[in-house]
Enzyme design. Sequence first.
Site, PDB file in Angstrom:
ATOM      1  N   CYS A  86       0.815  -1.217   0.000  1.00  0.00           N
ATOM      2  CA  CYS A  86       0.000   0.000   0.000  1.00  0.00           C
ATOM      3  C   CYS A  86       0.849   1.268   0.000  1.00  0.00           C
ATOM      4  O   CYS A  86       0.461   2.281  -0.589  1.00  0.00           O
ATOM      5  CB  CYS A  86      -0.971  -0.003   1.167  1.00  0.00           C
ATOM      6  SG  CYS A  86      -0.202   0.011   2.810  1.00  0.00           S
TER       7      CYS A  86
ATOM      8  N   HIS B  61      -1.755   1.970   7.180  1.00  0.00           N
ATOM      9  CA  HIS B  61      -2.269   1.954   5.807  1.00  0.00           C
ATOM     10  C   HIS B  61      -2.127   3.369   5.259  1.00  0.00           C
ATOM     11  O   HIS B  61      -2.053   4.337   6.023  1.00  0.00           O
ATOM     12  CB  HIS B  61      -3.722   1.496   5.773  1.00  0.00           C
ATOM     13  CG  HIS B  61      -4.226   1.211   4.383  1.00  0.00           C
ATOM     14  ND1 HIS B  61      -3.511   0.450   3.480  1.00  0.00           N
ATOM     15  CD2 HIS B  61      -5.348   1.602   3.731  1.00  0.00           C
ATOM     16  CE1 HIS B  61      -4.191   0.360   2.351  1.00  0.00           C
ATOM     17  NE2 HIS B  61      -5.301   1.060   2.480  1.00  0.00           N
TER      18      HIS B  61
ATOM     19  N   ASP C 148      -8.686   4.737  -2.788  1.00  0.00           N
ATOM     20  CA  ASP C 148      -7.724   3.702  -2.431  1.00  0.00           C
ATOM     21  C   ASP C 148      -7.352   2.934  -3.692  1.00  0.00           C
ATOM     22  O   ASP C 148      -8.132   2.109  -4.180  1.00  0.00           O
ATOM     23  CB  ASP C 148      -8.308   2.756  -1.390  1.00  0.00           C
ATOM     24  CG  ASP C 148      -7.250   1.845  -0.774  1.00  0.00           C
ATOM     25  OD1 ASP C 148      -6.320   1.455  -1.508  1.00  0.00           O
ATOM     26  OD2 ASP C 148      -7.360   1.517   0.414  1.00  0.00           O
TER      27      ASP C 148
END
Length: 652
Positions: free
Chosen positions: A301, A328, A345
């Site tokens: 990520c 994250h 995202d």
Amino acid sequence: MAGLQGVSALCENSNDVFLDVSKLLLTYADNILRNPNEEKYRSIRIGNPTFSTKLLPIKGAVECLFEMGFEEAETHLVFPKSASVDQLRRVRESIAAEREQRMGAGQRASAPSPASPASPASPASRPTSIFSTASTSAQAPVRQSPTQAPAPPQQQSLVSNMALLRTLQSNSQHVLVYENAALQRRAQSCMPREQLQARAKERLQQAQEADPGCNLAEEDMLLLEMLQWFKGDFFSWVDCLPCSQCGGHTQSSGSLPPSADDLRWDAGRVESHYCSTCSLATRFPRYNNPEKLLETRRGRCGEWANCFTLCCRAMGLEARYIWDYTDHVWTEVYSHSQHRWLHCDPCENACDKPLLYEIGWGKKLSYVFAFSKDQVVDVTWRYSCKHEEVLSRRTQAEETWLLHTVNGLNNLRQQSVTAGRKRELLERLLVELVEFISPKSPKPGELGGRISGSLGWRAARGETGPATDPKGKTAEFVFIPTESEKSAKVFHLQYNVTTDCYCRVHNGEEQIPGWDKALWKKESVFRKTEHDWHMVYLARTEGSASGRVCWRVVCSPVGMKIKAVSVRAVSQTFHSGAVRWSAHTTETTKEFPGDGETHALIGLSGSAELVVEAELSGGDGREAWQHAQLFRHSMKESETSSLEILVEMEDA
């Protein structure tokens, strides 16, 4: 400086920073040595601007005060009467000796000696850029060295304050790289800009046709196209790299020292992925430089959000980097047509689903910050509908100190910003603060089909399903037999995960592209493509405890009912992962294995509808989400269907 870890850490700062901060530290020490009975010199208010902006951000500075003998009280650092003056003098002399050496031969430290009067340093005499200067030398939270004892309890809050501060500084500094014009041109050269823009225009037209009152803009659609392109075509996820020698599976086996080239591209951490067949370790540098990521196009990520945010800026979108304390990162993009920031995202190809993490993944959020070229914003409340729980976990820093720190960063970042831009940023911030006041309520379909937002916005993302009712509510996908299927008295659905397409065999081989376009229910599941291994499958989203997908067939609208049902499904599990397949009618539930064989399900006849469901759960460790898979198949083979649902019908 043996045994003085704080002084050693202080010496790691640049020369200008060290000279400036050491002067302040010597002032604190000499005030006590010269006036040992004066209480006012034994106390430093933590909220004092000189302390909080000139000393607290600097690596090793507060640690030096603790080594001198200061202890933390509720609002102050205090030097208790029981503290050792000899220890204070020892630390003071170590700092003074280093300061004299740095100032050059023949020059003496400018800090006052214990025998001469001393006064607190004037903030006006210090460089106004020390905050940003410090950020270049504090790129990561403070880490304990192997020989350094853990901080005593009274130090913990300040140490955690510094760790959080350095993270804020580091990210605030890092996002400036996205504004580099040459780097933006490099990113543009990697992107199919004309195709993305053309598709965005098509999306906008579709949205306007679905909702004549749609007031969205082309940039909104461009964002959706970029998310889809980035996940589907450009970037790939890395768990463990294939062996560089045999191409086989590897396992994580710790870390390796970074090379000079790794450090050049800001990869201070290098993972070792070990192949037991070849007895060979494959290196995986965790690059933090987005220019290098345009070349490697892989990572987790951190790499995804880093590179995607750059790509958004390169396409002219106003984007900011989002950092979550619970490990994250993602992106937000400002929509001028909607006058708000949109959650994006790239790992999930998810847009405007801010409760994805807390509700879908079960994350225990505490701090979430947004970083752009001219602002830092605490956006935690956008991503939570459980504000009281979040507040109970925000223990890393005192809220007043955190607010002061963020304001200080913003004041520095906006020194050269025009008055008009400052006004615009303030207006946006006020809109956000109003949004944050009332916690959101999770809606049905938050993680699957979307029901909030305008009809045009939902239609642009293909989230309205095949039809909508007069009130504009989304209808979930339901298969209703066509005239051809009614005549054949057979509904036969096939899905191929490699081509990502459904086929209705008895309806002229009708094709329905997109695994989620024909689902009745979807919870925390996505389609995973492993480009390294050339494999594709469905799995639950990372961090979720379970996932579910359902297909629904309703026969009653065409005057039919179920006579017999056969299902063939393929699933695979690893470690403690589990997949539960079942078929439901209104009266009966039948379970069946996902072993690739066709199973005739007895006892379902006479019903008007059928639901086929797969539930994914279990697994071990960080990769638990990957230990239960549906339809795992080679990308090189596209002939075999992964799911078949065969419903024989008869007149009702």
